[in-house]
Design an enzyme around this catalytic site. Structure first.
Site, PDB file in Angstrom:
ATOM      1  N   LYS A  13       0.832  -1.215   0.000  1.00  0.00           N
ATOM      2  CA  LYS A  13       0.000   0.000   0.000  1.00  0.00           C
ATOM      3  C   LYS A  13       0.864   1.261   0.000  1.00  0.00           C
ATOM      4  CE  LYS A  13      -1.888  -1.110   3.971  1.00  0.00           C
ATOM      5  NZ  LYS A  13      -1.097  -2.318   4.273  1.00  0.00           N
ATOM      6  N   ARG A  88      -9.135   1.410   9.317  1.00  0.00           N
ATOM      7  CA  ARG A  88      -8.723   0.050   9.679  1.00  0.00           C
ATOM      8  C   ARG A  88      -9.765  -0.670  10.490  1.00  0.00           C
ATOM      9  NH1 ARG A  88      -2.881   0.983   9.316  1.00  0.00           N
ATOM     10  NH2 ARG A  88      -1.851  -1.000   9.625  1.00  0.00           N
ATOM     11  N   ARG A 127      12.085  -5.731   4.048  1.00  0.00           N
ATOM     12  CA  ARG A 127      11.842  -4.290   3.841  1.00  0.00           C
ATOM     13  C   ARG A 127      12.843  -3.443   4.620  1.00  0.00           C
ATOM     14  NH1 ARG A 127       6.043  -1.822   5.079  1.00  0.00           N
ATOM     15  NH2 ARG A 127       6.395  -2.844   7.079  1.00  0.00           N
ATOM     16  N   ARG A 161      11.863  -1.434  10.431  1.00  0.00           N
ATOM     17  CA  ARG A 161      10.924  -1.000  11.465  1.00  0.00           C
ATOM     18  C   ARG A 161      10.911  -1.988  12.623  1.00  0.00           C
ATOM     19  NH1 ARG A 161       5.509   0.298   8.084  1.00  0.00           N
ATOM     20  NH2 ARG A 161       4.632  -0.863   9.818  1.00  0.00           N
ATOM     21  N   ARG A 172       0.222  -8.648  13.660  1.00  0.00           N
ATOM     22  CA  ARG A 172      -0.429  -7.606  12.840  1.00  0.00           C
ATOM     23  C   ARG A 172      -1.384  -8.235  11.825  1.00  0.00           C
ATOM     24  NH1 ARG A 172       4.876  -4.910  10.840  1.00  0.00           N
ATOM     25  NH2 ARG A 172       3.571  -3.815   9.335  1.00  0.00           N
TER      26      ARG A 172
HETATM   27  P1  AP5 Z   1       4.970  -1.631   1.609  1.00  0.00           P
HETATM   28  O1  AP5 Z   1       4.548  -0.801   0.454  1.00  0.00           O
HETATM   29  O2  AP5 Z   1       5.842  -1.006   2.644  1.00  0.00           O
HETATM   30  O3  AP5 Z   1       3.690  -2.350   2.287  1.00  0.00           O
HETATM   31  P2  AP5 Z   1       2.488  -1.739   3.125  1.00  0.00           P
HETATM   32  O4  AP5 Z   1       1.236  -2.387   2.647  1.00  0.00           O
HETATM   33  O5  AP5 Z   1       2.515  -0.243   3.122  1.00  0.00           O
HETATM   34  O6  AP5 Z   1       2.873  -2.339   4.557  1.00  0.00           O
HETATM   35  P3  AP5 Z   1       2.918  -1.739   6.034  1.00  0.00           P
HETATM   36  O7  AP5 Z   1       3.629  -2.773   6.878  1.00  0.00           O
HETATM   37  O8  AP5 Z   1       3.490  -0.349   6.055  1.00  0.00           O
HETATM   38  O9  AP5 Z   1       1.442  -1.705   6.399  1.00  0.00           O
HETATM   39  P4  AP5 Z   1       0.813  -1.681   7.786  1.00  0.00           P
HETATM   40  O10 AP5 Z   1      -0.592  -1.422   7.453  1.00  0.00           O
HETATM   41  O11 AP5 Z   1       1.077  -2.833   8.657  1.00  0.00           O
HETATM   42  O12 AP5 Z   1       1.645  -0.510   8.547  1.00  0.00           O
HETATM   43  P5  AP5 Z   1       1.292   1.010   8.887  1.00  0.00           P
HETATM   44  O13 AP5 Z   1       2.543   1.768   8.752  1.00  0.00           O
HETATM   45  O14 AP5 Z   1       0.075   1.473   8.173  1.00  0.00           O
HETATM   46  O15 AP5 Z   1       5.688  -2.943   0.990  1.00  0.00           O
HETATM   47  C1  AP5 Z   1       6.252  -3.943   1.832  1.00  0.00           C
HETATM   48  C2  AP5 Z   1       7.533  -4.495   1.192  1.00  0.00           C
HETATM   49  O16 AP5 Z   1       7.172  -5.193   0.002  1.00  0.00           O
HETATM   50  C3  AP5 Z   1       8.551  -3.409   0.760  1.00  0.00           C
HETATM   51  O17 AP5 Z   1       9.857  -3.866   1.019  1.00  0.00           O
HETATM   52  C4  AP5 Z   1       8.321  -3.247  -0.757  1.00  0.00           C
HETATM   53  O18 AP5 Z   1       9.523  -2.893  -1.431  1.00  0.00           O
HETATM   54  C5  AP5 Z   1       7.854  -4.644  -1.141  1.00  0.00           C
HETATM   55  N1  AP5 Z   1       6.869  -4.626  -2.228  1.00  0.00           N
HETATM   56  C6  AP5 Z   1       5.859  -3.734  -2.391  1.00  0.00           C
HETATM   57  N2  AP5 Z   1       5.131  -4.046  -3.479  1.00  0.00           N
HETATM   58  C7  AP5 Z   1       5.687  -5.183  -4.001  1.00  0.00           C
HETATM   59  C8  AP5 Z   1       5.376  -6.002  -5.130  1.00  0.00           C
HETATM   60  N3  AP5 Z   1       4.320  -5.729  -5.938  1.00  0.00           N
HETATM   61  N4  AP5 Z   1       6.138  -7.090  -5.357  1.00  0.00           N
HETATM   62  C9  AP5 Z   1       7.196  -7.402  -4.537  1.00  0.00           C
HETATM   63  N5  AP5 Z   1       7.562  -6.650  -3.461  1.00  0.00           N
HETATM   64  C10 AP5 Z   1       6.801  -5.554  -3.202  1.00  0.00           C
HETATM   65  O19 AP5 Z   1       0.871   0.875  10.432  1.00  0.00           O
HETATM   66  C11 AP5 Z   1       1.813   0.560  11.429  1.00  0.00           C
HETATM   67  C12 AP5 Z   1       1.129   0.586  12.805  1.00  0.00           C
HETATM   68  O20 AP5 Z   1       0.592   1.894  13.089  1.00  0.00           O
HETATM   69  C13 AP5 Z   1      -0.078  -0.350  12.975  1.00  0.00           C
HETATM   70  O21 AP5 Z   1       0.307  -1.670  13.292  1.00  0.00           O
HETATM   71  C14 AP5 Z   1      -0.819   0.337  14.130  1.00  0.00           C
HETATM   72  O22 AP5 Z   1      -0.183   0.095  15.369  1.00  0.00           O
HETATM   73  C15 AP5 Z   1      -0.645   1.807  13.796  1.00  0.00           C
HETATM   74  N6  AP5 Z   1      -1.711   2.336  12.915  1.00  0.00           N
HETATM   75  C16 AP5 Z   1      -1.556   2.814  11.647  1.00  0.00           C
HETATM   76  N7  AP5 Z   1      -2.736   3.202  11.146  1.00  0.00           N
HETATM   77  C17 AP5 Z   1      -3.660   2.976  12.123  1.00  0.00           C
HETATM   78  C18 AP5 Z   1      -5.071   3.156  12.186  1.00  0.00           C
HETATM   79  N8  AP5 Z   1      -5.767   3.661  11.141  1.00  0.00           N
HETATM   80  N9  AP5 Z   1      -5.713   2.793  13.325  1.00  0.00           N
HETATM   81  C19 AP5 Z   1      -5.039   2.295  14.384  1.00  0.00           C
HETATM   82  N10 AP5 Z   1      -3.700   2.088  14.392  1.00  0.00           N
HETATM   83  C20 AP5 Z   1      -3.009   2.435  13.256  1.00  0.00           C
END
Ligand code: AP5
Length: 224
Positions: A13, A88, A127, A161, A172
């Protein structure tokens, strides 16, 4: 053009939101990035969120919703925004509808990124992210930096991270299944859901998203 990106951790994403933001000239609103910034700045909110993020748990709905409400009232989001990591929960999805109606906007699409959990673990365990504000995302195998350990864009140091270790990723994923997966039905019933095969190479995923959303407007305006 307000767009939601849904999907499990590691689905891509953030990678796609960055690309779409550049291609469509829209702001990228990542609640994960916003929270990590608050943690780095050691704000009251950041200190409260830090332990929850590191444990792979969600921060409280009311807190994150107030952050997003504030952000969506800023002028740069008037023409749209790419929402990555929000909503979420069912509470957040309903709150987003309300916030958008308050600012006279509505969602144009909710993209559901589908990818299996083994691939998620592979992606997250490889990552590496730039420590600087730009937060550029790399993968040691599929998107490696040109110079090991350094960001291609700014030369910043890359790091992993704290919540990207396998046990926390599994947790997660469990949180995602319980709290966030049901949002697909919410957006399907609103006629907004578009499913994206996120196992495809990143360039193909971008092309598919752009094909659905349309190209950026020509200079001086025009339809999207
Ligand atoms: P990447 O693009 O980084 O994946 P992502 O979907 O963004 O993954 P995240 O881990 O950031 O999502 P998340 O929802 O767990 O974390 P967030 O920061 O929102 O890609 C991943 C890897 O794959 C990279 O190395 C990339 O190069 C590779 N890749 C990408 N596309 C590819 C492809 N097509 N093919 C091959 N490789 C590929 O949230 C973190 C924390 O914050 C949560 O756990 C929670 O504690 C809190 N939080 C955030 N938002 C909320 C909310 N709305 N409510 C409550 N708590 C929240």
């Amino acid at each position: 053009m307000h767009v939601v990106l849904l999907g499990p951790p590691g689905a891509g994403k953030g990678t796609q939101a960055r690309r779409l933001a550049a291609r469509l000239s829209l702001p990228h609103l990542s609640t994960g990035d916003m929270l990590r910034q608050q943690v780095r700045d050691r704000t009251v909110f950041g200190r409260r969120a830090a332990a929850l993020i590191e444990a792979g748990r969600l921060v409280p709905d009311a807190l994150i919703t107030s952050v997003v409400r504030g952000r969506l009232r800023e002028p740069d989001t008037a023409d749209g925004a790419l929402l990555d990591g929000f909503p979420r929960t069912a509470f957040q999805a309903k709150a987003l509808d309300l916030i958008l109606s308050e600012v006279g906007a509505s969602l144009c699409a909710a993209f559901e990124f589908t990818v299996d959990e083994d691939e998620v673990v592979r992606r997250i365990s490889g990552r590496h992210i730039c420590r600087r504000d730009n937060g550029h995302i790399f993968h040691l195998r599929t998107a490696p930096p040109r110079v090991a350990g350094l960001c291609d864009h700014c030369g910043g140091e890359l790091h992993q991270r704290a919540d990207d270790v396998p046990a926390k990723v599994r947790h997660r994923l469990a949180v995602f299944r319980a709290e966030s997966a049901p949002l697909s039905a919410y957006y399907a019933s609103a006629g907004l859901l578009r499913t994206i095969d996120a196992t495809r190479p990143a360039d193909e995923v971008t092309d598919r998203l752009i094909a659905v959303l349309g190209p950026a407007p020509a200079a001086g305006g025009g339809p999207r």
